[in-house]
Design an enzyme around this catalytic site. Sequence first.
Site, PDB file in Angstrom:
ATOM      1  N   GLY A  33       3.584   2.876   0.118  1.00 40.13           N
ATOM      2  CA  GLY A  33       2.898   3.181   1.382  1.00 40.13           C
ATOM      3  C   GLY A  33       3.830   3.948   2.312  1.00 40.13           C
ATOM      4  N   HIS A  34       5.063   3.434   2.454  1.00 44.50           N
ATOM      5  CA  HIS A  34       6.049   4.153   3.276  1.00 44.50           C
ATOM      6  C   HIS A  34       6.344   5.534   2.683  1.00 44.50           C
ATOM      7  CE1 HIS A  34       7.323  -0.182   4.020  1.00 44.50           C
ATOM      8  NE2 HIS A  34       7.114   0.247   5.255  1.00 44.50           N
ATOM      9  N   LYS A 147      -2.939   1.515   7.476  1.00 45.48           N
ATOM     10  CA  LYS A 147      -2.866   0.099   7.088  1.00 45.48           C
ATOM     11  C   LYS A 147      -2.789  -0.808   8.324  1.00 45.48           C
ATOM     12  CE  LYS A 147      -1.230  -3.681   4.890  1.00 45.48           C
ATOM     13  NZ  LYS A 147      -0.586  -4.395   5.964  1.00 45.48           N
ATOM     14  N   LEU A 182      -0.637  -2.137  -0.043  1.00 50.26           N
ATOM     15  CA  LEU A 182       0.801  -2.384  -0.198  1.00 50.26           C
ATOM     16  C   LEU A 182       1.372  -2.868   1.133  1.00 50.26           C
ATOM     17  CD1 LEU A 182       2.183   0.580  -2.335  1.00 50.26           C
ATOM     18  CD2 LEU A 182       1.109  -1.531  -3.056  1.00 50.26           C
TER      19      LEU A 182
HETATM   20  P1  AMP Z   1       6.438  -1.326   8.498  1.00 50.59           P
HETATM   21  O1  AMP Z   1       7.699  -1.042   7.737  1.00 50.59           O
HETATM   22  O2  AMP Z   1       5.625  -2.437   7.915  1.00 50.59           O
HETATM   23  O3  AMP Z   1       6.659  -1.454   9.979  1.00 50.59           O
HETATM   24  O4  AMP Z   1       5.529  -0.038   8.321  1.00 50.59           O
HETATM   25  C1  AMP Z   1       6.016   1.237   8.656  1.00 50.59           C
HETATM   26  C2  AMP Z   1       4.880   2.222   8.571  1.00 50.59           C
HETATM   27  O5  AMP Z   1       4.354   2.231   7.239  1.00 50.59           O
HETATM   28  C3  AMP Z   1       3.693   1.895   9.491  1.00 50.59           C
HETATM   29  O6  AMP Z   1       3.204   3.100  10.052  1.00 50.59           O
HETATM   30  C4  AMP Z   1       2.697   1.279   8.539  1.00 50.59           C
HETATM   31  O7  AMP Z   1       1.364   1.415   8.959  1.00 50.59           O
HETATM   32  C5  AMP Z   1       2.959   2.095   7.293  1.00 50.59           C
HETATM   33  N1  AMP Z   1       2.448   1.402   6.095  1.00 50.59           N
HETATM   34  C6  AMP Z   1       2.729   0.136   5.713  1.00 50.59           C
HETATM   35  N2  AMP Z   1       2.043  -0.175   4.593  1.00 50.59           N
HETATM   36  C7  AMP Z   1       1.311   0.914   4.264  1.00 50.59           C
HETATM   37  C8  AMP Z   1       0.379   1.227   3.218  1.00 50.59           C
HETATM   38  N3  AMP Z   1       0.076   0.340   2.269  1.00 50.59           N
HETATM   39  N4  AMP Z   1      -0.177   2.451   3.202  1.00 50.59           N
HETATM   40  C9  AMP Z   1       0.127   3.366   4.171  1.00 50.59           C
HETATM   41  N5  AMP Z   1       1.000   3.137   5.178  1.00 50.59           N
HETATM   42  C10 AMP Z   1       1.571   1.931   5.231  1.00 50.59           C
END
Ligand code: AMP
Length: 277
Positions: A33-34, A147, A182
């Site tokens: 996702g990231h 997400k 994810l």
């Molecule tokens: P986080 O590390 O959880 O703070 O997420 C960092 C970025 O990745 C945020 O913009 C989330 O929305 C994005 N993100 C997390 N999981 C996914 C996913 N499965 N698909 C797309 N973007 C994601």
Amino acid sequence: MRLIQSIPELRTLRQSIDQPIVLVPTMGALHDGHLALIQAARELSEQVWVSIFVNPTQFGPHEDLGRYPRPLEDDLAACRRLGVSVVFTPEPDEIYPPLAIPSRVDVPGLTAELEGEQRPGHFEGVCRVVLKLFNLCQPTVATFGQKDYQQLRAIESMVVDLNLPITIQRVPTVREPDGLALSSRNRYLDPGIRKQAVGLYKALRLAEQLIEADGETDPAIIERAMQQTLLAHKIEPDYCAIRHPETLAAIDLVRPPVVALIAGRLDGVRLLDNLVI
Ligand code: AMP
């Protein structure tokens, strides 16, 4: 690829860059996702900056700040592979100087309910750190995942309201083959119960079917059906909601586009997902 921890070093580098910068804010433990966010950023610019910061102010006192995964070497390798220019990994004291008196940044009209109700203070922490990262990196574009839909709307709204010269690029949710979105927290799921986690996606697809195929217009009926799907998968619902896709306000009559938002706990692990219908 430059690895930067200090704000003075970041600022010096920033001043020397003329190209537009695309920022990808993350808390690390990078998954596909990231990586989709980084790839989307790479399509826009050669200067992709990724921040990896497990932001303490967005965690509640009983949440998983201490045990949040921090596989930095793997994250750096992934960033290198994808052609990232800068990875910014500050320590908490760098972002939150111990003597500074905290400012409050929030978009209460979008964050009071749903996740905000379950996690008091969460979005204040998110908005504050994202504004700091924007001020430090001064990107032209920043990518955010769909997400975390409520977070995405709060950031989009903050950028408009505070006149920030930044475009927010939405990136669609990346899912496992069975539909589970994810998430860095998926690794907390016991392999034996992992298959139940598909219940969130099934509930969202059911909402979509009720609205698009059956023409259901009563949000309460759709929300109840989503809850039953979660319970059938042993997921304890936090909320199942059909909302306006921009304001996230409750609606009386379902007329697409709407967003279905869902969160629940499976064996103590909190999962959330959404679908724009
Ligand atoms: P986080 O590390 O959880 O703070 O997420 C960092 C970025 O990745 C945020 O913009 C989330 O929305 C994005 N993100 C997390 N999981 C996914 C996913 N499965 N698909 C797309 N973007 C994601």
